[in-house]
Design a protein around this motif. Sequence first.
Motif, PDB file in Angstrom:
ATOM      1  N   PRO A   1       0.806  -1.230   0.000  1.00 37.70           N
ATOM      2  CA  PRO A   1       0.000   0.000   0.000  1.00 37.70           C
ATOM      3  C   PRO A   1       0.836   1.276   0.000  1.00 37.70           C
ATOM      4  O   PRO A   1       0.293   2.354  -0.275  1.00 37.70           O
ATOM      5  N   GLU A   2       2.137   1.154   0.269  1.00 39.87           N
ATOM      6  CA  GLU A   2       2.991   2.351   0.254  1.00 39.87           C
ATOM      7  C   GLU A   2       3.290   2.840  -1.158  1.00 39.87           C
ATOM      8  O   GLU A   2       3.781   3.973  -1.349  1.00 39.87           O
ATOM      9  N   LEU A   3       3.027   2.011  -2.173  1.00 36.41           N
ATOM     10  CA  LEU A   3       3.261   2.438  -3.554  1.00 36.41           C
ATOM     11  C   LEU A   3       2.310   3.572  -3.914  1.00 36.41           C
ATOM     12  O   LEU A   3       1.212   3.688  -3.363  1.00 36.41           O
ATOM     13  N   ARG A   4       2.730   4.388  -4.895  1.00 35.12           N
ATOM     14  CA  ARG A   4       1.910   5.548  -5.275  1.00 35.12           C
ATOM     15  C   ARG A   4       0.991   5.265  -6.461  1.00 35.12           C
ATOM     16  O   ARG A   4      -0.012   5.957  -6.637  1.00 35.12           O
ATOM     17  N   ALA A   5       1.357   4.300  -7.302  1.00 34.97           N
ATOM     18  CA  ALA A   5       0.549   4.027  -8.490  1.00 34.97           C
ATOM     19  C   ALA A   5       0.949   2.682  -9.071  1.00 34.97           C
ATOM     20  O   ALA A   5       2.012   2.135  -8.756  1.00 34.97           O
ATOM     21  N   ALA A   6       0.077   2.157  -9.950  1.00 30.74           N
ATOM     22  CA  ALA A   6       0.358   0.892 -10.639  1.00 30.74           C
ATOM     23  C   ALA A   6      -0.243   0.947 -12.036  1.00 30.74           C
ATOM     24  O   ALA A   6      -1.260   1.607 -12.264  1.00 30.74           O
ATOM     25  N   VAL A   7       0.416   0.235 -12.969  1.00 32.26           N
ATOM     26  CA  VAL A   7      -0.096   0.087 -14.336  1.00 32.26           C
ATOM     27  C   VAL A   7      -0.128  -1.405 -14.647  1.00 32.26           C
ATOM     28  O   VAL A   7       0.881  -2.101 -14.478  1.00 32.26           O
ATOM     29  N   ALA A   8      -1.298  -1.888 -15.083  1.00 34.07           N
ATOM     30  CA  ALA A   8      -1.449  -3.293 -15.492  1.00 34.07           C
ATOM     31  C   ALA A   8      -1.842  -3.296 -16.967  1.00 34.07           C
ATOM     32  O   ALA A   8      -2.966  -2.946 -17.322  1.00 34.07           O
ATOM     33  N   GLN A   9      -0.886  -3.683 -17.811  1.00 30.51           N
ATOM     34  CA  GLN A   9      -1.069  -3.640 -19.268  1.00 30.51           C
ATOM     35  C   GLN A   9      -1.441  -5.019 -19.793  1.00 30.51           C
ATOM     36  O   GLN A   9      -0.753  -5.992 -19.503  1.00 30.51           O
ATOM     37  N   CYS A  10      -2.525  -5.109 -20.557  1.00 34.59           N
ATOM     38  CA  CYS A  10      -3.093  -6.387 -21.028  1.00 34.59           C
ATOM     39  C   CYS A  10      -2.888  -7.484 -19.985  1.00 34.59           C
ATOM     40  O   CYS A  10      -2.332  -8.534 -20.270  1.00 34.59           O
ATOM     41  N   PRO A  11      -3.360  -7.224 -18.740  1.00 32.42           N
ATOM     42  CA  PRO A  11      -2.950  -8.093 -17.636  1.00 32.42           C
ATOM     43  C   PRO A  11      -3.599  -9.470 -17.656  1.00 32.42           C
ATOM     44  O   PRO A  11      -4.767  -9.623 -18.023  1.00 32.42           O
ATOM     45  N   PHE A  12      -2.811 -10.456 -17.253  1.00 37.95           N
ATOM     46  CA  PHE A  12      -3.306 -11.795 -16.952  1.00 37.95           C
ATOM     47  C   PHE A  12      -4.035 -11.680 -15.610  1.00 37.95           C
ATOM     48  O   PHE A  12      -3.414 -11.368 -14.599  1.00 37.95           O
ATOM     49  N   THR A  13      -5.349 -11.905 -15.599  1.00 37.96           N
ATOM     50  CA  THR A  13      -6.103 -11.733 -14.360  1.00 37.96           C
ATOM     51  C   THR A  13      -6.732 -13.012 -13.838  1.00 37.96           C
ATOM     52  O   THR A  13      -7.057 -13.104 -12.662  1.00 37.96           O
ATOM     53  N   ASP A  14      -6.893 -14.016 -14.719  1.00 41.16           N
ATOM     54  CA  ASP A  14      -7.624 -15.215 -14.301  1.00 41.16           C
ATOM     55  C   ASP A  14      -7.111 -16.428 -15.066  1.00 41.16           C
ATOM     56  O   ASP A  14      -7.354 -16.565 -16.264  1.00 41.16           O
ATOM     57  N   GLY A  15      -6.396 -17.304 -14.354  1.00 40.43           N
ATOM     58  CA  GLY A  15      -5.798 -18.473 -14.998  1.00 40.43           C
ATOM     59  C   GLY A  15      -6.810 -19.409 -15.602  1.00 40.43           C
ATOM     60  O   GLY A  15      -6.586 -19.996 -16.668  1.00 40.43           O
ATOM     61  N   LEU A  16      -7.953 -19.545 -14.950  1.00 43.83           N
ATOM     62  CA  LEU A  16      -8.981 -20.439 -15.472  1.00 43.83           C
ATOM     63  C   LEU A  16      -9.518 -19.913 -16.798  1.00 43.83           C
ATOM     64  O   LEU A  16      -9.677 -20.666 -17.764  1.00 43.83           O
TER      65      LEU A  16
ATOM     66  N   GLU B   1       0.254   5.062 -28.603  1.00 46.04           N
ATOM     67  CA  GLU B   1      -0.964   5.464 -27.896  1.00 46.04           C
ATOM     68  C   GLU B   1      -0.910   5.034 -26.426  1.00 46.04           C
ATOM     69  O   GLU B   1      -1.225   5.819 -25.518  1.00 46.04           O
ATOM     70  N   LEU B   2      -0.500   3.794 -26.200  1.00 49.39           N
ATOM     71  CA  LEU B   2      -0.396   3.272 -24.837  1.00 49.39           C
ATOM     72  C   LEU B   2       0.586   4.077 -24.001  1.00 49.39           C
ATOM     73  O   LEU B   2       0.274   4.474 -22.873  1.00 49.39           O
ATOM     74  N   VAL B   3       1.764   4.309 -24.535  1.00 50.82           N
ATOM     75  CA  VAL B   3       2.803   4.951 -23.741  1.00 50.82           C
ATOM     76  C   VAL B   3       2.434   6.396 -23.440  1.00 50.82           C
ATOM     77  O   VAL B   3       2.739   6.922 -22.358  1.00 50.82           O
ATOM     78  N   ARG B   4       1.720   7.051 -24.351  1.00 55.58           N
ATOM     79  CA  ARG B   4       1.220   8.407 -24.068  1.00 55.58           C
ATOM     80  C   ARG B   4       0.254   8.382 -22.882  1.00 55.58           C
ATOM     81  O   ARG B   4       0.349   9.206 -21.962  1.00 55.58           O
ATOM     82  N   ASP B   5      -0.676   7.437 -22.909  1.00 55.32           N
ATOM     83  CA  ASP B   5      -1.640   7.329 -21.818  1.00 55.32           C
ATOM     84  C   ASP B   5      -0.947   7.001 -20.493  1.00 55.32           C
ATOM     85  O   ASP B   5      -1.313   7.530 -19.432  1.00 55.32           O
ATOM     86  N   GLN B   6       0.046   6.122 -20.549  1.00 54.80           N
ATOM     87  CA  GLN B   6       0.739   5.710 -19.326  1.00 54.80           C
ATOM     88  C   GLN B   6       1.609   6.834 -18.764  1.00 54.80           C
ATOM     89  O   GLN B   6       1.661   7.026 -17.540  1.00 54.80           O
ATOM     90  N   VAL B   7       2.265   7.584 -19.636  1.00 53.48           N
ATOM     91  CA  VAL B   7       3.057   8.734 -19.182  1.00 53.48           C
ATOM     92  C   VAL B   7       2.140   9.761 -18.517  1.00 53.48           C
ATOM     93  O   VAL B   7       2.465  10.312 -17.450  1.00 53.48           O
ATOM     94  N   GLU B   8       0.995  10.015 -19.129  1.00 54.33           N
ATOM     95  CA  GLU B   8       0.054  10.984 -18.545  1.00 54.33           C
ATOM     96  C   GLU B   8      -0.393  10.515 -17.162  1.00 54.33           C
ATOM     97  O   GLU B   8      -0.414  11.300 -16.199  1.00 54.33           O
ATOM     98  N   PHE B   9      -0.754   9.234 -17.057  1.00 50.26           N
ATOM     99  CA  PHE B   9      -1.215   8.679 -15.777  1.00 50.26           C
ATOM    100  C   PHE B   9      -0.113   8.741 -14.721  1.00 50.26           C
ATOM    101  O   PHE B   9      -0.336   9.217 -13.592  1.00 50.26           O
ATOM    102  N   LEU B  10       1.089   8.271 -15.067  1.00 49.78           N
ATOM    103  CA  LEU B  10       2.176   8.230 -14.088  1.00 49.78           C
ATOM    104  C   LEU B  10       2.622   9.638 -13.688  1.00 49.78           C
ATOM    105  O   LEU B  10       2.914   9.893 -12.515  1.00 49.78           O
ATOM    106  N   THR B  11       2.659  10.548 -14.652  1.00 56.96           N
ATOM    107  CA  THR B  11       3.029  11.927 -14.326  1.00 56.96           C
ATOM    108  C   THR B  11       2.011  12.527 -13.356  1.00 56.96           C
ATOM    109  O   THR B  11       2.374  13.177 -12.368  1.00 56.96           O
TER     110      THR B  11
END
Length: 307
Positions: free
Chosen positions: A131-146, A285-295
């Motif tokens: 919880p001490e982290l400030r932000a997270a990015v999950a790109q095309c994430p694996f969310t459910d093995g089943l 497109e992705l990296v623009r969105d991620q830079v905006e979010f992280l900034t």
Amino acid sequence: MSTAHSFTRHDITFPSGDSTCAGWLYLPKGVTSPPVVILGHGLGATREMRLDAFAERFAQAGIAAVAFTYRHFGDSGGHPRQLLSIKRQLADWDAAITYVNTRQDVDRTRIAVWGSSFGGGHAITVAARHPELRAAVAQCPFTDGLASALALGPVASLRIAPVLARDLATRVLGKAPAMVPIAAAPGSPALMNAADALPGYQALQPPGTQFRNEVAARVIPTIAAYRPGRAAKRVTMPILFCVSNTDSVTPPAETLKYARTAPRGEIKRYDAGHFDFYTGETFEELVRDQVEFLTRQLHAAPAASTP
């Protein structure tokens, strides 16, 4: 007008468990105590397979970046080779956070994690645990093995079974692991056999490098049981989910279901396949969105201005 920061890249290693992880540290020039984002990759992939492209863009935006390779892969330590252990990979993420906290040249109060594909699932798990982290990015994430196993199809899953049995036997006997391909043609036994999987992995390889398209088969039951999307509801910091609408590996319906449970989640959707995220116009497109979010979340210093 604004211009991007130049940056330096440093080879690093840090201890994890009984061995070490190799990585790169990107430091933006002209930024004192920058925030930092830690990047981890997907199934059997190493940082050379386009993590550098994302890290460079973050550094140009004034955000330091650590891109690392999991133990047992690439130039990181760990034996046997090509062992894909979820428990060990999550320990590698913890070790990367510990490493960043030892550095005096970044702001240790502004750390984010960024993961893609299988690493995207890890990023959700890690963010829930830290919880001490400030932000997270999950790109095309694996969310459910089943859900991913069902996408692979029952016939292909059955074809993997003999290799799995052989590998479990070698483990008991202390012999070298029996391997299963990470990516293969449709209908072939592999962890991923969608039509775009094998060409997708090959497209991420830099010229002159060799990608080992195999892992120890013993990981298969643990992948099917791994459901990192369930941790999304426990992620207290802002988290950006970048979702492929046509994802052949990590079904988007499951990803969206979990993403909507994150208390401070943001969702961006893209009309591009799982493996298109790393190159070309979709990458831009992705990296623009991620830079905006992280900034925005890390309050990174604005890019240096020129007259």
